[in-house]
Write a protein that holds these residues in place. Sequence first.
Motif, PDB file in Angstrom:
ATOM      1  N   ARG A  12      14.491 -15.831  58.751  1.00 45.41           N
ATOM      2  CA  ARG A  12      14.628 -16.603  57.520  1.00 45.41           C
ATOM      3  C   ARG A  12      15.957 -16.292  56.809  1.00 45.41           C
ATOM      4  O   ARG A  12      16.944 -16.982  57.008  1.00 45.41           O
ATOM      5  CB  ARG A  12      13.426 -16.339  56.567  1.00 45.41           C
ATOM      6  N   ASP A  13      15.990 -15.243  56.041  1.00 46.50           N
ATOM      7  CA  ASP A  13      17.123 -15.059  55.141  1.00 46.50           C
ATOM      8  C   ASP A  13      18.421 -14.797  55.898  1.00 46.50           C
ATOM      9  O   ASP A  13      19.499 -15.208  55.448  1.00 46.50           O
ATOM     10  CB  ASP A  13      16.815 -13.910  54.182  1.00 46.50           C
ATOM     11  N   LYS A 174      13.966  -7.967  44.192  1.00 44.52           N
ATOM     12  CA  LYS A 174      14.753  -8.995  44.874  1.00 44.52           C
ATOM     13  C   LYS A 174      16.145  -9.004  44.282  1.00 44.52           C
ATOM     14  O   LYS A 174      16.356  -9.485  43.166  1.00 44.52           O
ATOM     15  CB  LYS A 174      14.056 -10.343  44.669  1.00 44.52           C
ATOM     16  N   HIS A 203      14.615  -5.837  48.656  1.00 41.72           N
ATOM     17  CA  HIS A 203      15.360  -6.924  49.299  1.00 41.72           C
ATOM     18  C   HIS A 203      16.715  -6.977  48.611  1.00 41.72           C
ATOM     19  O   HIS A 203      16.816  -7.389  47.462  1.00 41.72           O
ATOM     20  CB  HIS A 203      14.588  -8.228  49.102  1.00 41.72           C
ATOM     21  N   HIS A 205      20.906  -8.022  49.165  1.00 39.87           N
ATOM     22  CA  HIS A 205      21.907  -8.651  50.029  1.00 39.87           C
ATOM     23  C   HIS A 205      23.136  -7.763  50.148  1.00 39.87           C
ATOM     24  O   HIS A 205      23.535  -7.097  49.207  1.00 39.87           O
ATOM     25  CB  HIS A 205      22.265 -10.034  49.489  1.00 39.87           C
ATOM     26  N   HIS A 239      21.935  -9.198  55.197  1.00 43.26           N
ATOM     27  CA  HIS A 239      21.305  -7.922  54.851  1.00 43.26           C
ATOM     28  C   HIS A 239      21.832  -6.804  55.726  1.00 43.26           C
ATOM     29  O   HIS A 239      22.486  -7.052  56.729  1.00 43.26           O
ATOM     30  CB  HIS A 239      19.794  -8.059  55.003  1.00 43.26           C
TER      31      HIS A 239
ATOM     32  N   HIS B 471      19.233 -16.727  47.156  1.00 47.85           N
ATOM     33  CA  HIS B 471      17.880 -16.437  47.646  1.00 47.85           C
ATOM     34  C   HIS B 471      17.658 -14.945  47.762  1.00 47.85           C
ATOM     35  O   HIS B 471      18.335 -14.250  48.417  1.00 47.85           O
ATOM     36  CB  HIS B 471      17.687 -17.103  49.009  1.00 47.85           C
TER      37      HIS B 471
HETATM   38 CO   LIG Z   1      17.492 -13.088  49.971  1.00 48.83          CO
END
Ligand SMILES: [Co+2]
Lengths: 471, 471
Positions: A12-13, A174, A203, A205, A239, B471
């Motif tokens: 996904r991400d 997040k 989570h 980035h 990530h 996101h």
């Molecule tokens: Co994200």
Amino acid sequence: MPKINITDVILRDAHQSLIATRMRTEDMLPICPKLDAIGFWSLECWGGATFDACVRFLKEDPWERLSRLREALPNTRLQMLLRGQNLLGYRHYSDDVVRAFVTRAAANGMDVFRIFDALNDLRNLKTAIEATKAAGKHAQGTICYTVSPAHDTAGFVRMGRELAEMGCDSIAIKDMAGLLTPFATAELVKALKDSVELPLHLHSHATSGLADMCHLKAIENGCDTIDTAISAFAGGTSHPPTESLVAALRGTEYDTGLDLEAIQEVGIYFHQVRKKYHQFESDFTGVDTRVQVNQVPGGMISNLANQLREQNALDRMEAVLAEIPKVRKDLGYPPLVTPTSQIVGTQAVLNVLTEKRYESITNEVKGYLQGRYGQAPAPVDAALQRQAIGNAEAIDCRPADLLEPELARLQGEIGALAEGDEDVLTYAMFPEIGRAFLEQRAAGTLQPEPLEPPPSETAANAPTEFNVAVH
Amino acid sequence: MPKINITDVILRDAHQSLIATRMRTEDMLPICPKLDAIGFWSLECWGGATFDACVRFLKEDPWERLSRLREALPNTRLQMLLRGQNLLGYRHYSDDVVRAFVTRAAANGMDVFRIFDALNDLRNLKTAIEATKAAGKHAQGTICYTVSPAHDTAGFVRMGRELAEMGCDSIAIKDMAGLLTPFATAELVKALKDSVELPLHLHSHATSGLADMCHLKAIENGCDTIDTAISAFAGGTSHPPTESLVAALRGTEYDTGLDLEAIQEVGIYFHQVRKKYHQFESDFTGVDTRVQVNQVPGGMISNLANQLREQNALDRMEAVLAEIPKVRKDLGYPPLVTPTSQIVGTQAVLNVLTEKRYESITNEVKGYLQGRYGQAPAPVDAALQRQAIGNAEAIDCRPADLLEPELARLQGEIGALAEGDEDVLTYAMFPEIGRAFLEQRAAGTLQPEPLEPPPSETAANAPTEFNVAVH
Ligand SMILES: [Co+2]
Ligand SMILES: [Co+2]
């Protein structure tokens, strides 16, 4: 001994961040047996952008992707990102649609629902959490991390406690913009773990190049599960690499217990897959610490650049970047994440291009100032609010409380094009492209966007003229 | 309050790691005023590979590069990497050459000499350290980090203490292969700081994606200075991004005090510069954790691949990778760094391709087993040693003790082609290409290797079809 869990976001991400969410199901399924055997706590595989890209570009049924992944990954939790009352769309849905969506996602195989709201207004998470629990699934309450005068550790901890009271099974931090720093993470994680008796997920980035260090400090301070991406789709706006974190923790009290060599094999597979999508690579995939200075997420900057380019006004970028914090302040410091990042960004562009702030106000900002997205973290600018909504009264209830049930109406609208509730929900999420997708499916004309052929393999690309020294 | 210092390696190891050491002086000088103003503890700018690439490919005089950088960077220490008694070459030089080299480097502007030996045999550092101190410059004693049954924290600490006794001004841990893990770093740094009263520097390659986490743990355990690279040339086989570490430490007790925005500007400059050298980019620049499993440095693997490809034997790679640890054990577990990485790697290839181990033994391995590189970390295999050197006796003195002074001879050999001692030393380092360079210079025919034109700018490379979500 605290064993650290890994959620891998490769499905996904990771590809959302690096190749515009374009990875196709056909490139996921062949590696699923190996992925499934690793022992990840979960595999994130679904969210707003993957759903959108499936319907819009890939002409895949996102529900079918989910079912097929479920079948191919029998031993690993599947996880999705859900925008609270917005589900996977850009507006507030009525509670019956929220319940139907969560129920169908669960029935098709989703295990873990990471639920967030762009304003951190927990009322917007309520129905989704309840529906997740009603389906017997894992509800993960999410704290959108941001930095502003209206946000501090105490506030995030309060939020964590409230999410626990709402019945969440775990909490996620997040950090969509890569704003966290290692020592800020340490403080926040420690405070949350001291106050909230739930497993904590992080989570973050890698945009600023800080996320792996943040993960490390989080782990030392009690974080239970970290989000990483298989290295072939790691780094930059994605990530930290799964392999690196597994290697970093190996043999320590935080060992993930995962087989590094097995993950490396998966990495080689995705390294090849990535080449297929070269046309979606962005020019710049390195580290960008600008968000640590100006607090504007990297994804927003790309968007703004596109908007400005269309207006032949790329030279106003600096002015827009300076305007964003002001608009954000006027709006009570929303975290910048979908959809608030777009709302703030577009208004900032308007304020700069019209050369008079708020001479033109977008409908989204008007709705926001009416309270239609929920409660802002801090009071909004009162004068601006008056200017935007006139004598209309702002609402202070949960926005969805004002919405009538709408599932039946949506069913009626899409009619026989829907073969099941899932199709109705696809239409609900994306009325135009969802309908077009269902029409094309009925007509047998679904056609995925073409892919450019891979660049010629330059076998001798690496320099070979003289020995590479180890230095 | 411990302020953390940064050594930026953009002018040496960063481009050595990512674009085969090809950055030209003309691309360094324009940014020097900004680099000089940042406040780095030092800028690493010289070493064996930069010297080699200057003479071999760029047809630049490396001494002239040094002088010009000195002039352009009046406020920042210049730092070089020196292979102990090997200087910048691949053999042991006599003491008079070592002294002359260090003296001339100091006179041309070098401030900090990071001095290492591939075997960690400190006798091979002795003359270089003495010469550095005699020139009034900073002598940094280096511990080559590796993992083997013959290496442990206690041994590295002993080495640190001996380097202090030898008069070093600081100690560097050199993790050329990216073998360090965060918690191994913490233990090693703490032990060294507890036992050695010298500033400690850490140099760790990001190959495995662990170096920034290692830096962080090093800092928490008392490390004073870390090596990083401006982000445009960071990551992968290079080093953690300077910007990320500066951002990570900002506002904490470890603050570097450096201006993040100023460094970002420098990063934008080097981002452009890198495009000019696209032909030297390797196919794979991501994270590679294989060294954490097989302990074979990434740079060695590329070399081996080239050697095997020339022999049409790429399919033997797995066998070679399995052979390397065995050869290394037979040789008493040398750290794998120039030149031992080549010595071990080439012998491993021979052992595999001849299908009988040590049927053929390279001259380098013979010399190694004679003790001509110094003392191995652990005893070498006695049977192999007998087989390799026959009845000849292995030496156990410092190898250079057996070398007569050779500067006068070298001067005689190169004669009038040398306009000064620097030219003699260029010839001493690289007899063939050094002579060729001096001849071409005399003839006015120096011609740098051509650069391929940059790939066409694909302005719309980044996806613009739909909004990028945060996101
Ligand atoms: Co994200
Ligand atoms: Co290095």
